[in-house]
Write a protein that holds these residues in place. Structure first.
Motif, PDB file in Angstrom:
ATOM      1  N   TRP A  13      14.025  11.126 -17.271  1.00  0.00           N
ATOM      2  CA  TRP A  13      13.672   9.700 -17.186  1.00  0.00           C
ATOM      3  C   TRP A  13      12.322   9.461 -16.517  1.00  0.00           C
ATOM      4  N   GLN A  14      11.785  10.487 -15.857  1.00  0.00           N
ATOM      5  CA  GLN A  14      10.458  10.427 -15.234  1.00  0.00           C
ATOM      6  C   GLN A  14      10.316   9.214 -14.299  1.00  0.00           C
ATOM      7  N   LEU A  15      11.343   8.997 -13.501  1.00  0.00           N
ATOM      8  CA  LEU A  15      11.323   7.901 -12.536  1.00  0.00           C
ATOM      9  C   LEU A  15      10.732   8.326 -11.196  1.00  0.00           C
ATOM     10  N   THR A  16      10.676   9.605 -10.952  1.00  0.00           N
ATOM     11  CA  THR A  16      10.143  10.107  -9.696  1.00  0.00           C
ATOM     12  C   THR A  16       9.596  11.509  -9.921  1.00  0.00           C
ATOM     13  N   THR A  17       8.994  12.068  -8.889  1.00  0.00           N
ATOM     14  CA  THR A  17       8.451  13.422  -8.981  1.00  0.00           C
ATOM     15  C   THR A  17       9.551  14.448  -8.701  1.00  0.00           C
ATOM     16  N   PRO A  18       9.507  15.617  -9.334  1.00  0.00           N
ATOM     17  CA  PRO A  18      10.569  16.611  -9.113  1.00  0.00           C
ATOM     18  C   PRO A  18      10.579  17.169  -7.697  1.00  0.00           C
ATOM     19  N   THR A  19       9.426  17.222  -7.045  1.00  0.00           N
ATOM     20  CA  THR A  19       9.355  17.694  -5.668  1.00  0.00           C
ATOM     21  C   THR A  19       8.609  16.666  -4.821  1.00  0.00           C
ATOM     22  N   VAL A  20       8.807  16.770  -3.528  1.00  0.00           N
ATOM     23  CA  VAL A  20       8.168  15.843  -2.589  1.00  0.00           C
ATOM     24  C   VAL A  20       6.778  16.361  -2.246  1.00  0.00           C
ATOM     25  N   ARG A  21       5.777  15.590  -2.604  1.00  0.00           N
ATOM     26  CA  ARG A  21       4.393  15.980  -2.305  1.00  0.00           C
ATOM     27  C   ARG A  21       3.902  15.377  -1.005  1.00  0.00           C
ATOM     28  N   ASP A  22       4.448  14.220  -0.635  1.00  0.00           N
ATOM     29  CA  ASP A  22       4.058  13.542   0.598  1.00  0.00           C
ATOM     30  C   ASP A  22       5.324  13.183   1.364  1.00  0.00           C
ATOM     31  N   SER A  23       5.568  13.891   2.467  1.00  0.00           N
ATOM     32  CA  SER A  23       6.789  13.664   3.237  1.00  0.00           C
ATOM     33  C   SER A  23       6.794  12.328   3.958  1.00  0.00           C
ATOM     34  N   MET A  24       5.653  11.647   4.015  1.00  0.00           N
ATOM     35  CA  MET A  24       5.584  10.331   4.639  1.00  0.00           C
ATOM     36  C   MET A  24       5.923   9.222   3.645  1.00  0.00           C
ATOM     37  N   ASN A  25       6.041   9.561   2.369  1.00  0.00           N
ATOM     38  CA  ASN A  25       6.312   8.582   1.327  1.00  0.00           C
ATOM     39  C   ASN A  25       7.824   8.410   1.183  1.00  0.00           C
ATOM     40  N   PHE A  26       8.335   7.225   1.537  1.00  0.00           N
ATOM     41  CA  PHE A  26       9.771   6.989   1.461  1.00  0.00           C
ATOM     42  C   PHE A  26      10.245   6.979   0.010  1.00  0.00           C
ATOM     43  N   GLY A  27       9.374   6.593  -0.926  1.00  0.00           N
ATOM     44  CA  GLY A  27       9.760   6.600  -2.325  1.00  0.00           C
ATOM     45  C   GLY A  27      10.089   7.990  -2.828  1.00  0.00           C
ATOM     46  N   GLU A  28       9.296   8.981  -2.413  1.00  0.00           N
ATOM     47  CA  GLU A  28       9.557  10.355  -2.835  1.00  0.00           C
ATOM     48  C   GLU A  28      10.759  10.954  -2.104  1.00  0.00           C
ATOM     49  N   LEU A  29      11.072  10.437  -0.922  1.00  0.00           N
ATOM     50  CA  LEU A  29      12.226  10.952  -0.170  1.00  0.00           C
ATOM     51  C   LEU A  29      13.543  10.331  -0.620  1.00  0.00           C
ATOM     52  N   MET A  30      13.486   9.326  -1.487  1.00  0.00           N
ATOM     53  CA  MET A  30      14.704   8.618  -1.868  1.00  0.00           C
ATOM     54  C   MET A  30      15.680   9.547  -2.595  1.00  0.00           C
ATOM     55  N   LEU A  31      15.204  10.283  -3.583  1.00  0.00           N
ATOM     56  CA  LEU A  31      16.096  11.161  -4.345  1.00  0.00           C
ATOM     57  C   LEU A  31      16.682  12.279  -3.478  1.00  0.00           C
ATOM     58  N   PRO A  32      15.891  12.991  -2.665  1.00  0.00           N
ATOM     59  CA  PRO A  32      16.503  13.985  -1.765  1.00  0.00           C
ATOM     60  C   PRO A  32      17.506  13.366  -0.796  1.00  0.00           C
TER      61      PRO A  32
END
Length: 309
Positions: free
Chosen positions: A160-179
């Motif tokens: 669905w390409q809604l987010t990145t497969p890995t976290v590139r920026d640990s300060m970004n809450f959007g990227e931390l949502m899936l983990p």
């Protein structure tokens, strides 16, 4: 209450010493020599290795090493990595905030979604909503976290390409949502089932019949009487779950490449860096002890019958 808190704080001292000693002994009982590992496959002089071990205090008895470590710990010194000569406190300062951020995100997801689903199912037991919740939570409990992690990664990132497969920026809450969702899914299942069971049982309690007979508004009956008594076992679980989320983050951080405590512990174990593992574990022990005390204090808030003299 103050005397109870003081007594609990004093009880934490032997618990902390005992748990950190056990972790220290287990870590240094592992086979291998971290100083020898520094030499790699090249030839080495045993005298040089012995001098390095002496400088690091590794030639002393294990209990003396622990006493030295504990003395430095009380002064804020977590030791130094043997390989990089980097203070363990700096490693913790880099990794711990990332894991704390991920843990709090997962904890909030667990509390709001898990308790919410449990309330909906508990107020209407043996209905389609209740059976659906039990089925969903059973699936989450049965599924290993790494399987759920790769599944969520495949669906949300690649399909669905809604987010990145890995976290590139640990300060970004959007990227931390899936983990965070993956990390908190197992706890969410237990919280939802525990809330549902507790509320269904308390619905049949005598004090609930009395509240209804007195003509109290339904909002007050559910929000004050039912919720306060039903949340006591849930609060107990959530109090210990914070530490479980932090330790469980090791697998989740590995799947999503989060540079947190899990990544630091994994690399330290590979390099046989005992000071790093013991230092991080000591902080997690403190988190367990603090949340345990907080849960005990919350009991008196939720249930007026509980008082600490």
């Amino acid at each position: 209450m103050g005397r109870y808190v003081a007594r609990r704080l004093l009880q934490m001292i032997p618990v902390f010493i005992g748990s950190t000693l056990l972790i220290f002994l287990m870590m240094y009982a592992l086979p291998g020599d971290p100083v020898r590992a520094l030499m790699g496959d090249q030839a080495f002089d045993p005298a040089v290795v012995a001098n390095i071990r002496k400088d690091l205090g590794l030639d002393q008895p294990i209990l003396q090493q622990y006493a030295n470590y504990l003395g430095g710990l009380f002064q804020g010194d977590f030791g130094t990595e043997i390989g990089s000569q980097r203070p363990v406190a700096d490693i913790i300062a880099d990794a711990f905030p990332v894991t704390i951020r991920l843990t709090l995100f997962a904890f909030a997801f667990t509390v709001f979604v898990g308790v919410g689903l449990g309330i909906v199912a508990g107020l209407r037991p043996d209905t389609l909503q209740d059976r659906g919740l039990l089925t969903l939570t059973l699936v989450l409990i049965s599924m290993p976290s790494f399987v759920l992690g790769f599944l969520m990664q495949y669906l949300f990132a690649f399909q669905w390409q809604l987010t990145t497969p890995t976290v590139r920026d640990s300060m970004n809450f959007g990227e931390l949502m899936l983990p965070a969702i993956v990390l908190g899914s197992l706890s969410l299942a237990y919280v939802a089932r525990l809330t549902r069971t507790s509320m269904a049982e308390n619905l049949r309690a005598d004090y609930m019949r009395t509240a209804v007979a007195k003509g109290l508004p339904k909002r007050r009956i559910v929000g004050v009487h039912l919720m306060r008594n039903s949340l006591i076992p849930v609060v107990t679980f959530l109090g210990t779950d914070i530490g479980n989320l932090m330790t469980g983050a090791i697998v989740t951080e590995g799947i999503f490449n989060v540079k947190g405590v899990g990544n630091a512990i994994y690399e330290a174990l590979i390099r046989r860096e005992g000071a790093t593992v013991v230092g991080i574990a000591s902080l997690i022990v403190l988190v367990y002890l603090a949340t345990s005390l907080l849960v005990d204090l919350l009991y008196a808030v939720l249930d007026p019958r509980i008082r600490y003299a």
